[in-house]
Design an enzyme around this catalytic site. Structure first.
Site, PDB file in Angstrom:
ATOM      1  N   ARG A 125      81.489  67.243  99.743  1.00  0.00           N
ATOM      2  CA  ARG A 125      80.707  65.537  99.541  1.00  0.00           C
ATOM      3  C   ARG A 125      80.929  64.450  99.012  1.00  0.00           C
ATOM      4  NH1 ARG A 125      75.638  68.582  98.643  1.00  0.00           N
ATOM      5  NH2 ARG A 125      74.679  69.418 100.715  1.00  0.00           N
ATOM      6  N   LYS A 147      88.585  52.299 103.337  1.00  0.00           N
ATOM      7  CA  LYS A 147      87.833  53.340 104.718  1.00  0.00           C
ATOM      8  C   LYS A 147      89.012  54.027 104.904  1.00  0.00           C
ATOM      9  CE  LYS A 147      86.694  48.233 106.174  1.00  0.00           C
ATOM     10  NZ  LYS A 147      87.333  47.309 107.912  1.00  0.00           N
ATOM     11  N   GLU A 189     100.472  42.456 108.981  1.00  0.00           N
ATOM     12  CA  GLU A 189      99.052  42.268 107.463  1.00  0.00           C
ATOM     13  C   GLU A 189      99.489  41.237 106.454  1.00  0.00           C
ATOM     14  OE1 GLU A 189      96.296  43.757 108.610  1.00  0.00           O
ATOM     15  OE2 GLU A 189      96.329  45.441 110.516  1.00  0.00           O
ATOM     16  N   LYS A 231      92.908  41.335  99.207  1.00  0.00           N
ATOM     17  CA  LYS A 231      92.702  42.155  99.527  1.00  0.00           C
ATOM     18  C   LYS A 231      91.534  43.263  98.561  1.00  0.00           C
ATOM     19  CE  LYS A 231      91.701  46.110 102.805  1.00  0.00           C
ATOM     20  NZ  LYS A 231      92.161  47.777 103.692  1.00  0.00           N
ATOM     21  N   GLU A 241      81.827  46.427 103.992  1.00  0.00           N
ATOM     22  CA  GLU A 241      82.102  44.774 105.212  1.00  0.00           C
ATOM     23  C   GLU A 241      80.177  44.496 105.958  1.00  0.00           C
ATOM     24  OE1 GLU A 241      85.031  46.342 107.240  1.00  0.00           O
ATOM     25  OE2 GLU A 241      84.827  44.890 109.206  1.00  0.00           O
ATOM     26  N   ARG A 245      84.017  40.855 104.645  1.00  0.00           N
ATOM     27  CA  ARG A 245      84.821  41.893 104.569  1.00  0.00           C
ATOM     28  C   ARG A 245      85.513  42.027 106.285  1.00  0.00           C
ATOM     29  NH1 ARG A 245      86.354  47.599 102.033  1.00  0.00           N
ATOM     30  NH2 ARG A 245      88.317  48.355 103.346  1.00  0.00           N
ATOM     31  N   ASN A 249      89.355  41.295 109.361  1.00  0.00           N
ATOM     32  CA  ASN A 249      90.227  41.720 110.910  1.00  0.00           C
ATOM     33  C   ASN A 249      89.968  41.069 111.609  1.00  0.00           C
ATOM     34  OD1 ASN A 249      88.746  44.582 110.538  1.00  0.00           O
ATOM     35  ND2 ASN A 249      87.226  44.345 110.091  1.00  0.00           N
ATOM     36  N   HIS A 252      91.741  41.894 114.816  1.00  0.00           N
ATOM     37  CA  HIS A 252      92.348  43.471 114.771  1.00  0.00           C
ATOM     38  C   HIS A 252      90.744  44.133 116.405  1.00  0.00           C
ATOM     39  CE1 HIS A 252      94.117  43.199 111.848  1.00  0.00           C
ATOM     40  NE2 HIS A 252      94.057  44.761 110.753  1.00  0.00           N
ATOM     41  N   HIS A 256      92.714  46.522 118.579  1.00  0.00           N
ATOM     42  CA  HIS A 256      91.587  47.930 118.436  1.00  0.00           C
ATOM     43  C   HIS A 256      92.209  48.313 120.305  1.00  0.00           C
ATOM     44  CE1 HIS A 256      90.601  47.930 114.751  1.00  0.00           C
ATOM     45  NE2 HIS A 256      91.842  48.812 114.682  1.00  0.00           N
ATOM     46  N   HIS A 274      99.834  49.621 115.196  1.00  0.00           N
ATOM     47  CA  HIS A 274      98.932  48.694 114.982  1.00  0.00           C
ATOM     48  C   HIS A 274      99.188  47.244 114.161  1.00  0.00           C
ATOM     49  CE1 HIS A 274      95.050  48.536 113.025  1.00  0.00           C
ATOM     50  NE2 HIS A 274      95.510  48.338 112.069  1.00  0.00           N
TER      51      HIS A 274
HETATM   52  N1  LIG Z   1      91.763  52.322 106.235  1.00  0.00           N
HETATM   53  C1  LIG Z   1      91.946  50.749 106.589  1.00  0.00           C
HETATM   54  O1  LIG Z   1      91.379  49.853 105.916  1.00  0.00           O
HETATM   55  C2  LIG Z   1      93.131  50.724 107.242  1.00  0.00           C
HETATM   56  C3  LIG Z   1      93.200  49.606 107.544  1.00  0.00           C
HETATM   57  C4  LIG Z   1      94.592  49.032 108.279  1.00  0.00           C
HETATM   58  C5  LIG Z   1      94.877  50.088 109.521  1.00  0.00           C
HETATM   59  N2  LIG Z   1      94.510  51.881 109.174  1.00  0.00           N
HETATM   60  C6  LIG Z   1      94.643  52.414 109.892  1.00  0.00           C
HETATM   61  O2  LIG Z   1      96.239  52.478 109.418  1.00  0.00           O
HETATM   62  C7  LIG Z   1      96.950  53.899 110.659  1.00  0.00           C
HETATM   63  C8  LIG Z   1      98.296  52.879 110.638  1.00  0.00           C
HETATM   64  O3  LIG Z   1      99.426  53.026 109.720  1.00  0.00           O
HETATM   65  P1  LIG Z   1     100.713  52.582 109.745  1.00  0.00           P
HETATM   66  O4  LIG Z   1     100.972  51.408 110.222  1.00  0.00           O
HETATM   67  O5  LIG Z   1     101.240  53.356 108.246  1.00  0.00           O
HETATM   68  O6  LIG Z   1     100.998  54.498 110.316  1.00  0.00           O
HETATM   69  P2  LIG Z   1     101.876  55.855 110.377  1.00  0.00           P
HETATM   70  O7  LIG Z   1     100.981  56.411 109.243  1.00  0.00           O
HETATM   71  O8  LIG Z   1     101.735  56.461 111.844  1.00  0.00           O
HETATM   72  O9  LIG Z   1     103.289  55.264 109.922  1.00  0.00           O
HETATM   73  C9  LIG Z   1     104.203  55.334 111.311  1.00  0.00           C
HETATM   74  C10 LIG Z   1     105.163  55.548 111.360  1.00  0.00           C
HETATM   75  O10 LIG Z   1     106.064  55.471 109.753  1.00  0.00           O
HETATM   76  C11 LIG Z   1     106.795  56.855 109.127  1.00  0.00           C
HETATM   77  N3  LIG Z   1     107.304  56.671 107.930  1.00  0.00           N
HETATM   78  C12 LIG Z   1     105.629  56.075 106.934  1.00  0.00           C
HETATM   79  N4  LIG Z   1     106.586  56.477 105.653  1.00  0.00           N
HETATM   80  C13 LIG Z   1     107.864  56.392 105.764  1.00  0.00           C
HETATM   81  C14 LIG Z   1     108.803  55.656 105.254  1.00  0.00           C
HETATM   82  N5  LIG Z   1     108.655  55.723 103.861  1.00  0.00           N
HETATM   83  N6  LIG Z   1     109.685  56.352 105.919  1.00  0.00           N
HETATM   84  C15 LIG Z   1     110.603  56.923 106.840  1.00  0.00           C
HETATM   85  N7  LIG Z   1     108.935  56.585 108.310  1.00  0.00           N
HETATM   86  C16 LIG Z   1     107.707  56.270 107.433  1.00  0.00           C
HETATM   87  C17 LIG Z   1     105.365  57.539 109.847  1.00  0.00           C
HETATM   88  O11 LIG Z   1     105.572  59.083 110.027  1.00  0.00           O
HETATM   89  C18 LIG Z   1     105.067  57.317 111.150  1.00  0.00           C
HETATM   90  O12 LIG Z   1     106.119  58.260 112.327  1.00  0.00           O
HETATM   91  C19 LIG Z   1      96.139  53.265 111.458  1.00  0.00           C
HETATM   92  O13 LIG Z   1      95.875  54.278 112.332  1.00  0.00           O
HETATM   93  C20 LIG Z   1      95.316  52.848 111.664  1.00  0.00           C
HETATM   94  O14 LIG Z   1      93.468  52.629 112.549  1.00  0.00           O
HETATM   95  C21 LIG Z   1      93.371  51.863 108.390  1.00  0.00           C
END
Ligand SMILES: NC(=O)c1ccc[n+]([C@@H]2O[C@H](COP(=O)([O-])OP(=O)(O)OC[C@H]3O[C@@H](n4cnc5c(N)ncnc54)[C@H](O)[C@@H]3O)[C@@H](O)[C@H]2O)c1
Length: 369
Positions: A125, A147, A189, A231, A241, A245, A249, A252, A256, A274
């Site tokens: 939990r 999130k 972003e 943020k 949210e 908040r 988006n 987004h 999405h 993304h």
């Molecule tokens: N929780 C939230 O508030 C929130 C906000 C925005 C996005 N997201 C989520 O985040 C995700 C996208 O995140 P992302 O763009 O970081 O994608 P990701 O985690 O897929 O990373 C992108 C790529 O970069 C590689 N990588 C990461 N760090 C690296 C480094 N230092 N050197 C070399 N390669 C590296 C990873 O292996 C991957 O192939 C989506 O799933 C999205 O929905 C969540």
């Protein structure tokens, strides 16, 4: 800490600190300072693990030799953000014998951060989670605000929980190994924060493009800190949210829809990631807002020019049907009572949530009119 490092404090009910700067992952004393018990599960992905897991393990071991550190590695990419891998992370916690004072370290991009954070929210939990973001996108967005989620076939992030981290360490030196395309995705972003609430920051981004694209530590730390301040300010006031908040988006819902429609499970290189989908989404939101008389065309043109100057896409990829995208948008989490609820743009520095947007207007923008 060194001269380019920065700190952002996130207030509210569960306050935490974001440390930004090169070398943060090697600071074992600071990392271990957040581990209350003896169990640590280091969650990472197949690209990031070989690059940085050893640094974090060694740093933790030096500071706390008594820690039991397990590692759980996902295949890199959005296709891994599944309920099945969430289950596997939970199994890894069970195998480790993690107790309620365990800590999960999420070392990677947003995919790792979202899945590891969700596992932390659910194991017994709720256990502690420390975010160690290694993409620009995760440093400025996903690691902050609590999130957490995984995807299902019907849509992104549809299963998840709010679970704020105990701390965030954004080591900017990890961005040196990040592919340029992923760096640019994170900059989408960053630009979003300027677009929704900070005209001066937007101007700064227009001026500092070279340093940011070249990966200059100090310029990146500045951009990350400013983004995190924005943020933090918003999530402090609206952690769940219920209101403002949602402004984070901007673009987004469109983004999405594009990601889901092109199939985030498929490994095609020409699929938008993304951040790229958010860039296109912001343009669509701006165009929609302009047709509704909320934003000036000149502001939309300026936003498009900025996104393009950072090498980001600004139009919907070929082959995606407008009706299919609209159908995806209907399943967005922001929607209430079956109405399309979208973030609209009031020009540089201002955005608002519109509770009931006419679908025909949206379809027209998706169709390029
Ligand atoms: N929780 C939230 O508030 C929130 C906000 C925005 C996005 N997201 C989520 O985040 C995700 C996208 O995140 P992302 O763009 O970081 O994608 P990701 O985690 O897929 O990373 C992108 C790529 O970069 C590689 N990588 C990461 N760090 C690296 C480094 N230092 N050197 C070399 N390669 C590296 C990873 O292996 C991957 O192939 C989506 O799933 C999205 O929905 C969540």
């Amino acid at each position: 800490m060194n001269e380019v490092s920065r700190i952002v404090e996130v207030g509210g009910e569960s306050p935490y600190r974001i440390v930004i700067g090169p070398g943060a992952l090697a600071d074992g004393a600071s990392l271990a300072g957040h581990v209350r018990g003896r169990h640590v599960l280091l969650v990472s992905d197949s690209t990031v693990a070989p690059l940085y897991v050893a640094t974090v393990r060694e740093a933790l071991h030096e500071a706390r030799p008594d820690l039991l550190v397990g590692t759980f590695v996902l295949p890199a990419g959005e296709a891994s953000k599944t309920l099945a891998n969430f289950g596997a992370a939970i199994e890894a916690l069970a195998t480790l014998g993690a107790t309620r004072d365990a800590c999960i370290f999420a070392l990677g991009g947003g995919v790792v951060g979202d899945l590891a954070g969700f596992a932390a929210a659910c194991w017994m939990r709720g256990v502690d989670c420390v975010q160690l973001p290694t993409t620009l996108l995760s440093m400025v967005d996903s690691s902050v605000g609590g999130k957490t989620a995984v995807d299902i076939a019907q849509g992104k992030n549809l299963v998840g929980a709010f679970h704020p981290p105990r701390a965030v360490f954004a080591d900017t030196s990890t961005l040196r190994t990040l592919p340029p395309r992923e760096l640019r995705a994170g900059l989408a972003e960053v630009i979003k924060y300027g677009a929704i609430r900070d005209p001066l920051f937007l101007e700064w981004l227009e001026a500092e493009r070279q340093g940011l694209l070249a990966g200059d530590d100090a310029t990146l730390a500045m951009a990350i800190a400013r983004s995190c301040e924005h943020k933090a300010e918003i999530v402090e006031r609206d952690p769940l949210e219920r209101g403002e908040r949602a402004l984070l988006n901007l673009g987004h819902t469109f983004g999405h829809a594009i990601e889901t429609e092109q199939g985030y499970g498929s490994p095609h290189n020409d699929n938008l990631n993304h951040g790229e989908a958010v860039a296109v989404g912001m343009v669509l939101a701006a165009r929609l807002s302009a047709t509704l008389g909320l934003a000036e065309n000149a502001d939309t043109d300026r936003l498009i020019a900025l996104l393009r100057s950072y090498g980001l896409p600004t139009s919907i990829p070929a082959g995606l049907a407008p009706e299919a995208l609209l159908a995806r948008m209907r399943l967005d989490k922001k929607n209430l009572a079956g109405r399309l609820r979208l973030v609209l743009w009031r020009g540089i520095g201002r955005a608002e949530v519109a509770p009931d947007v006419d679908e025909n207007r949206v379809l027209a923008v998706l169709s390029g009119y």
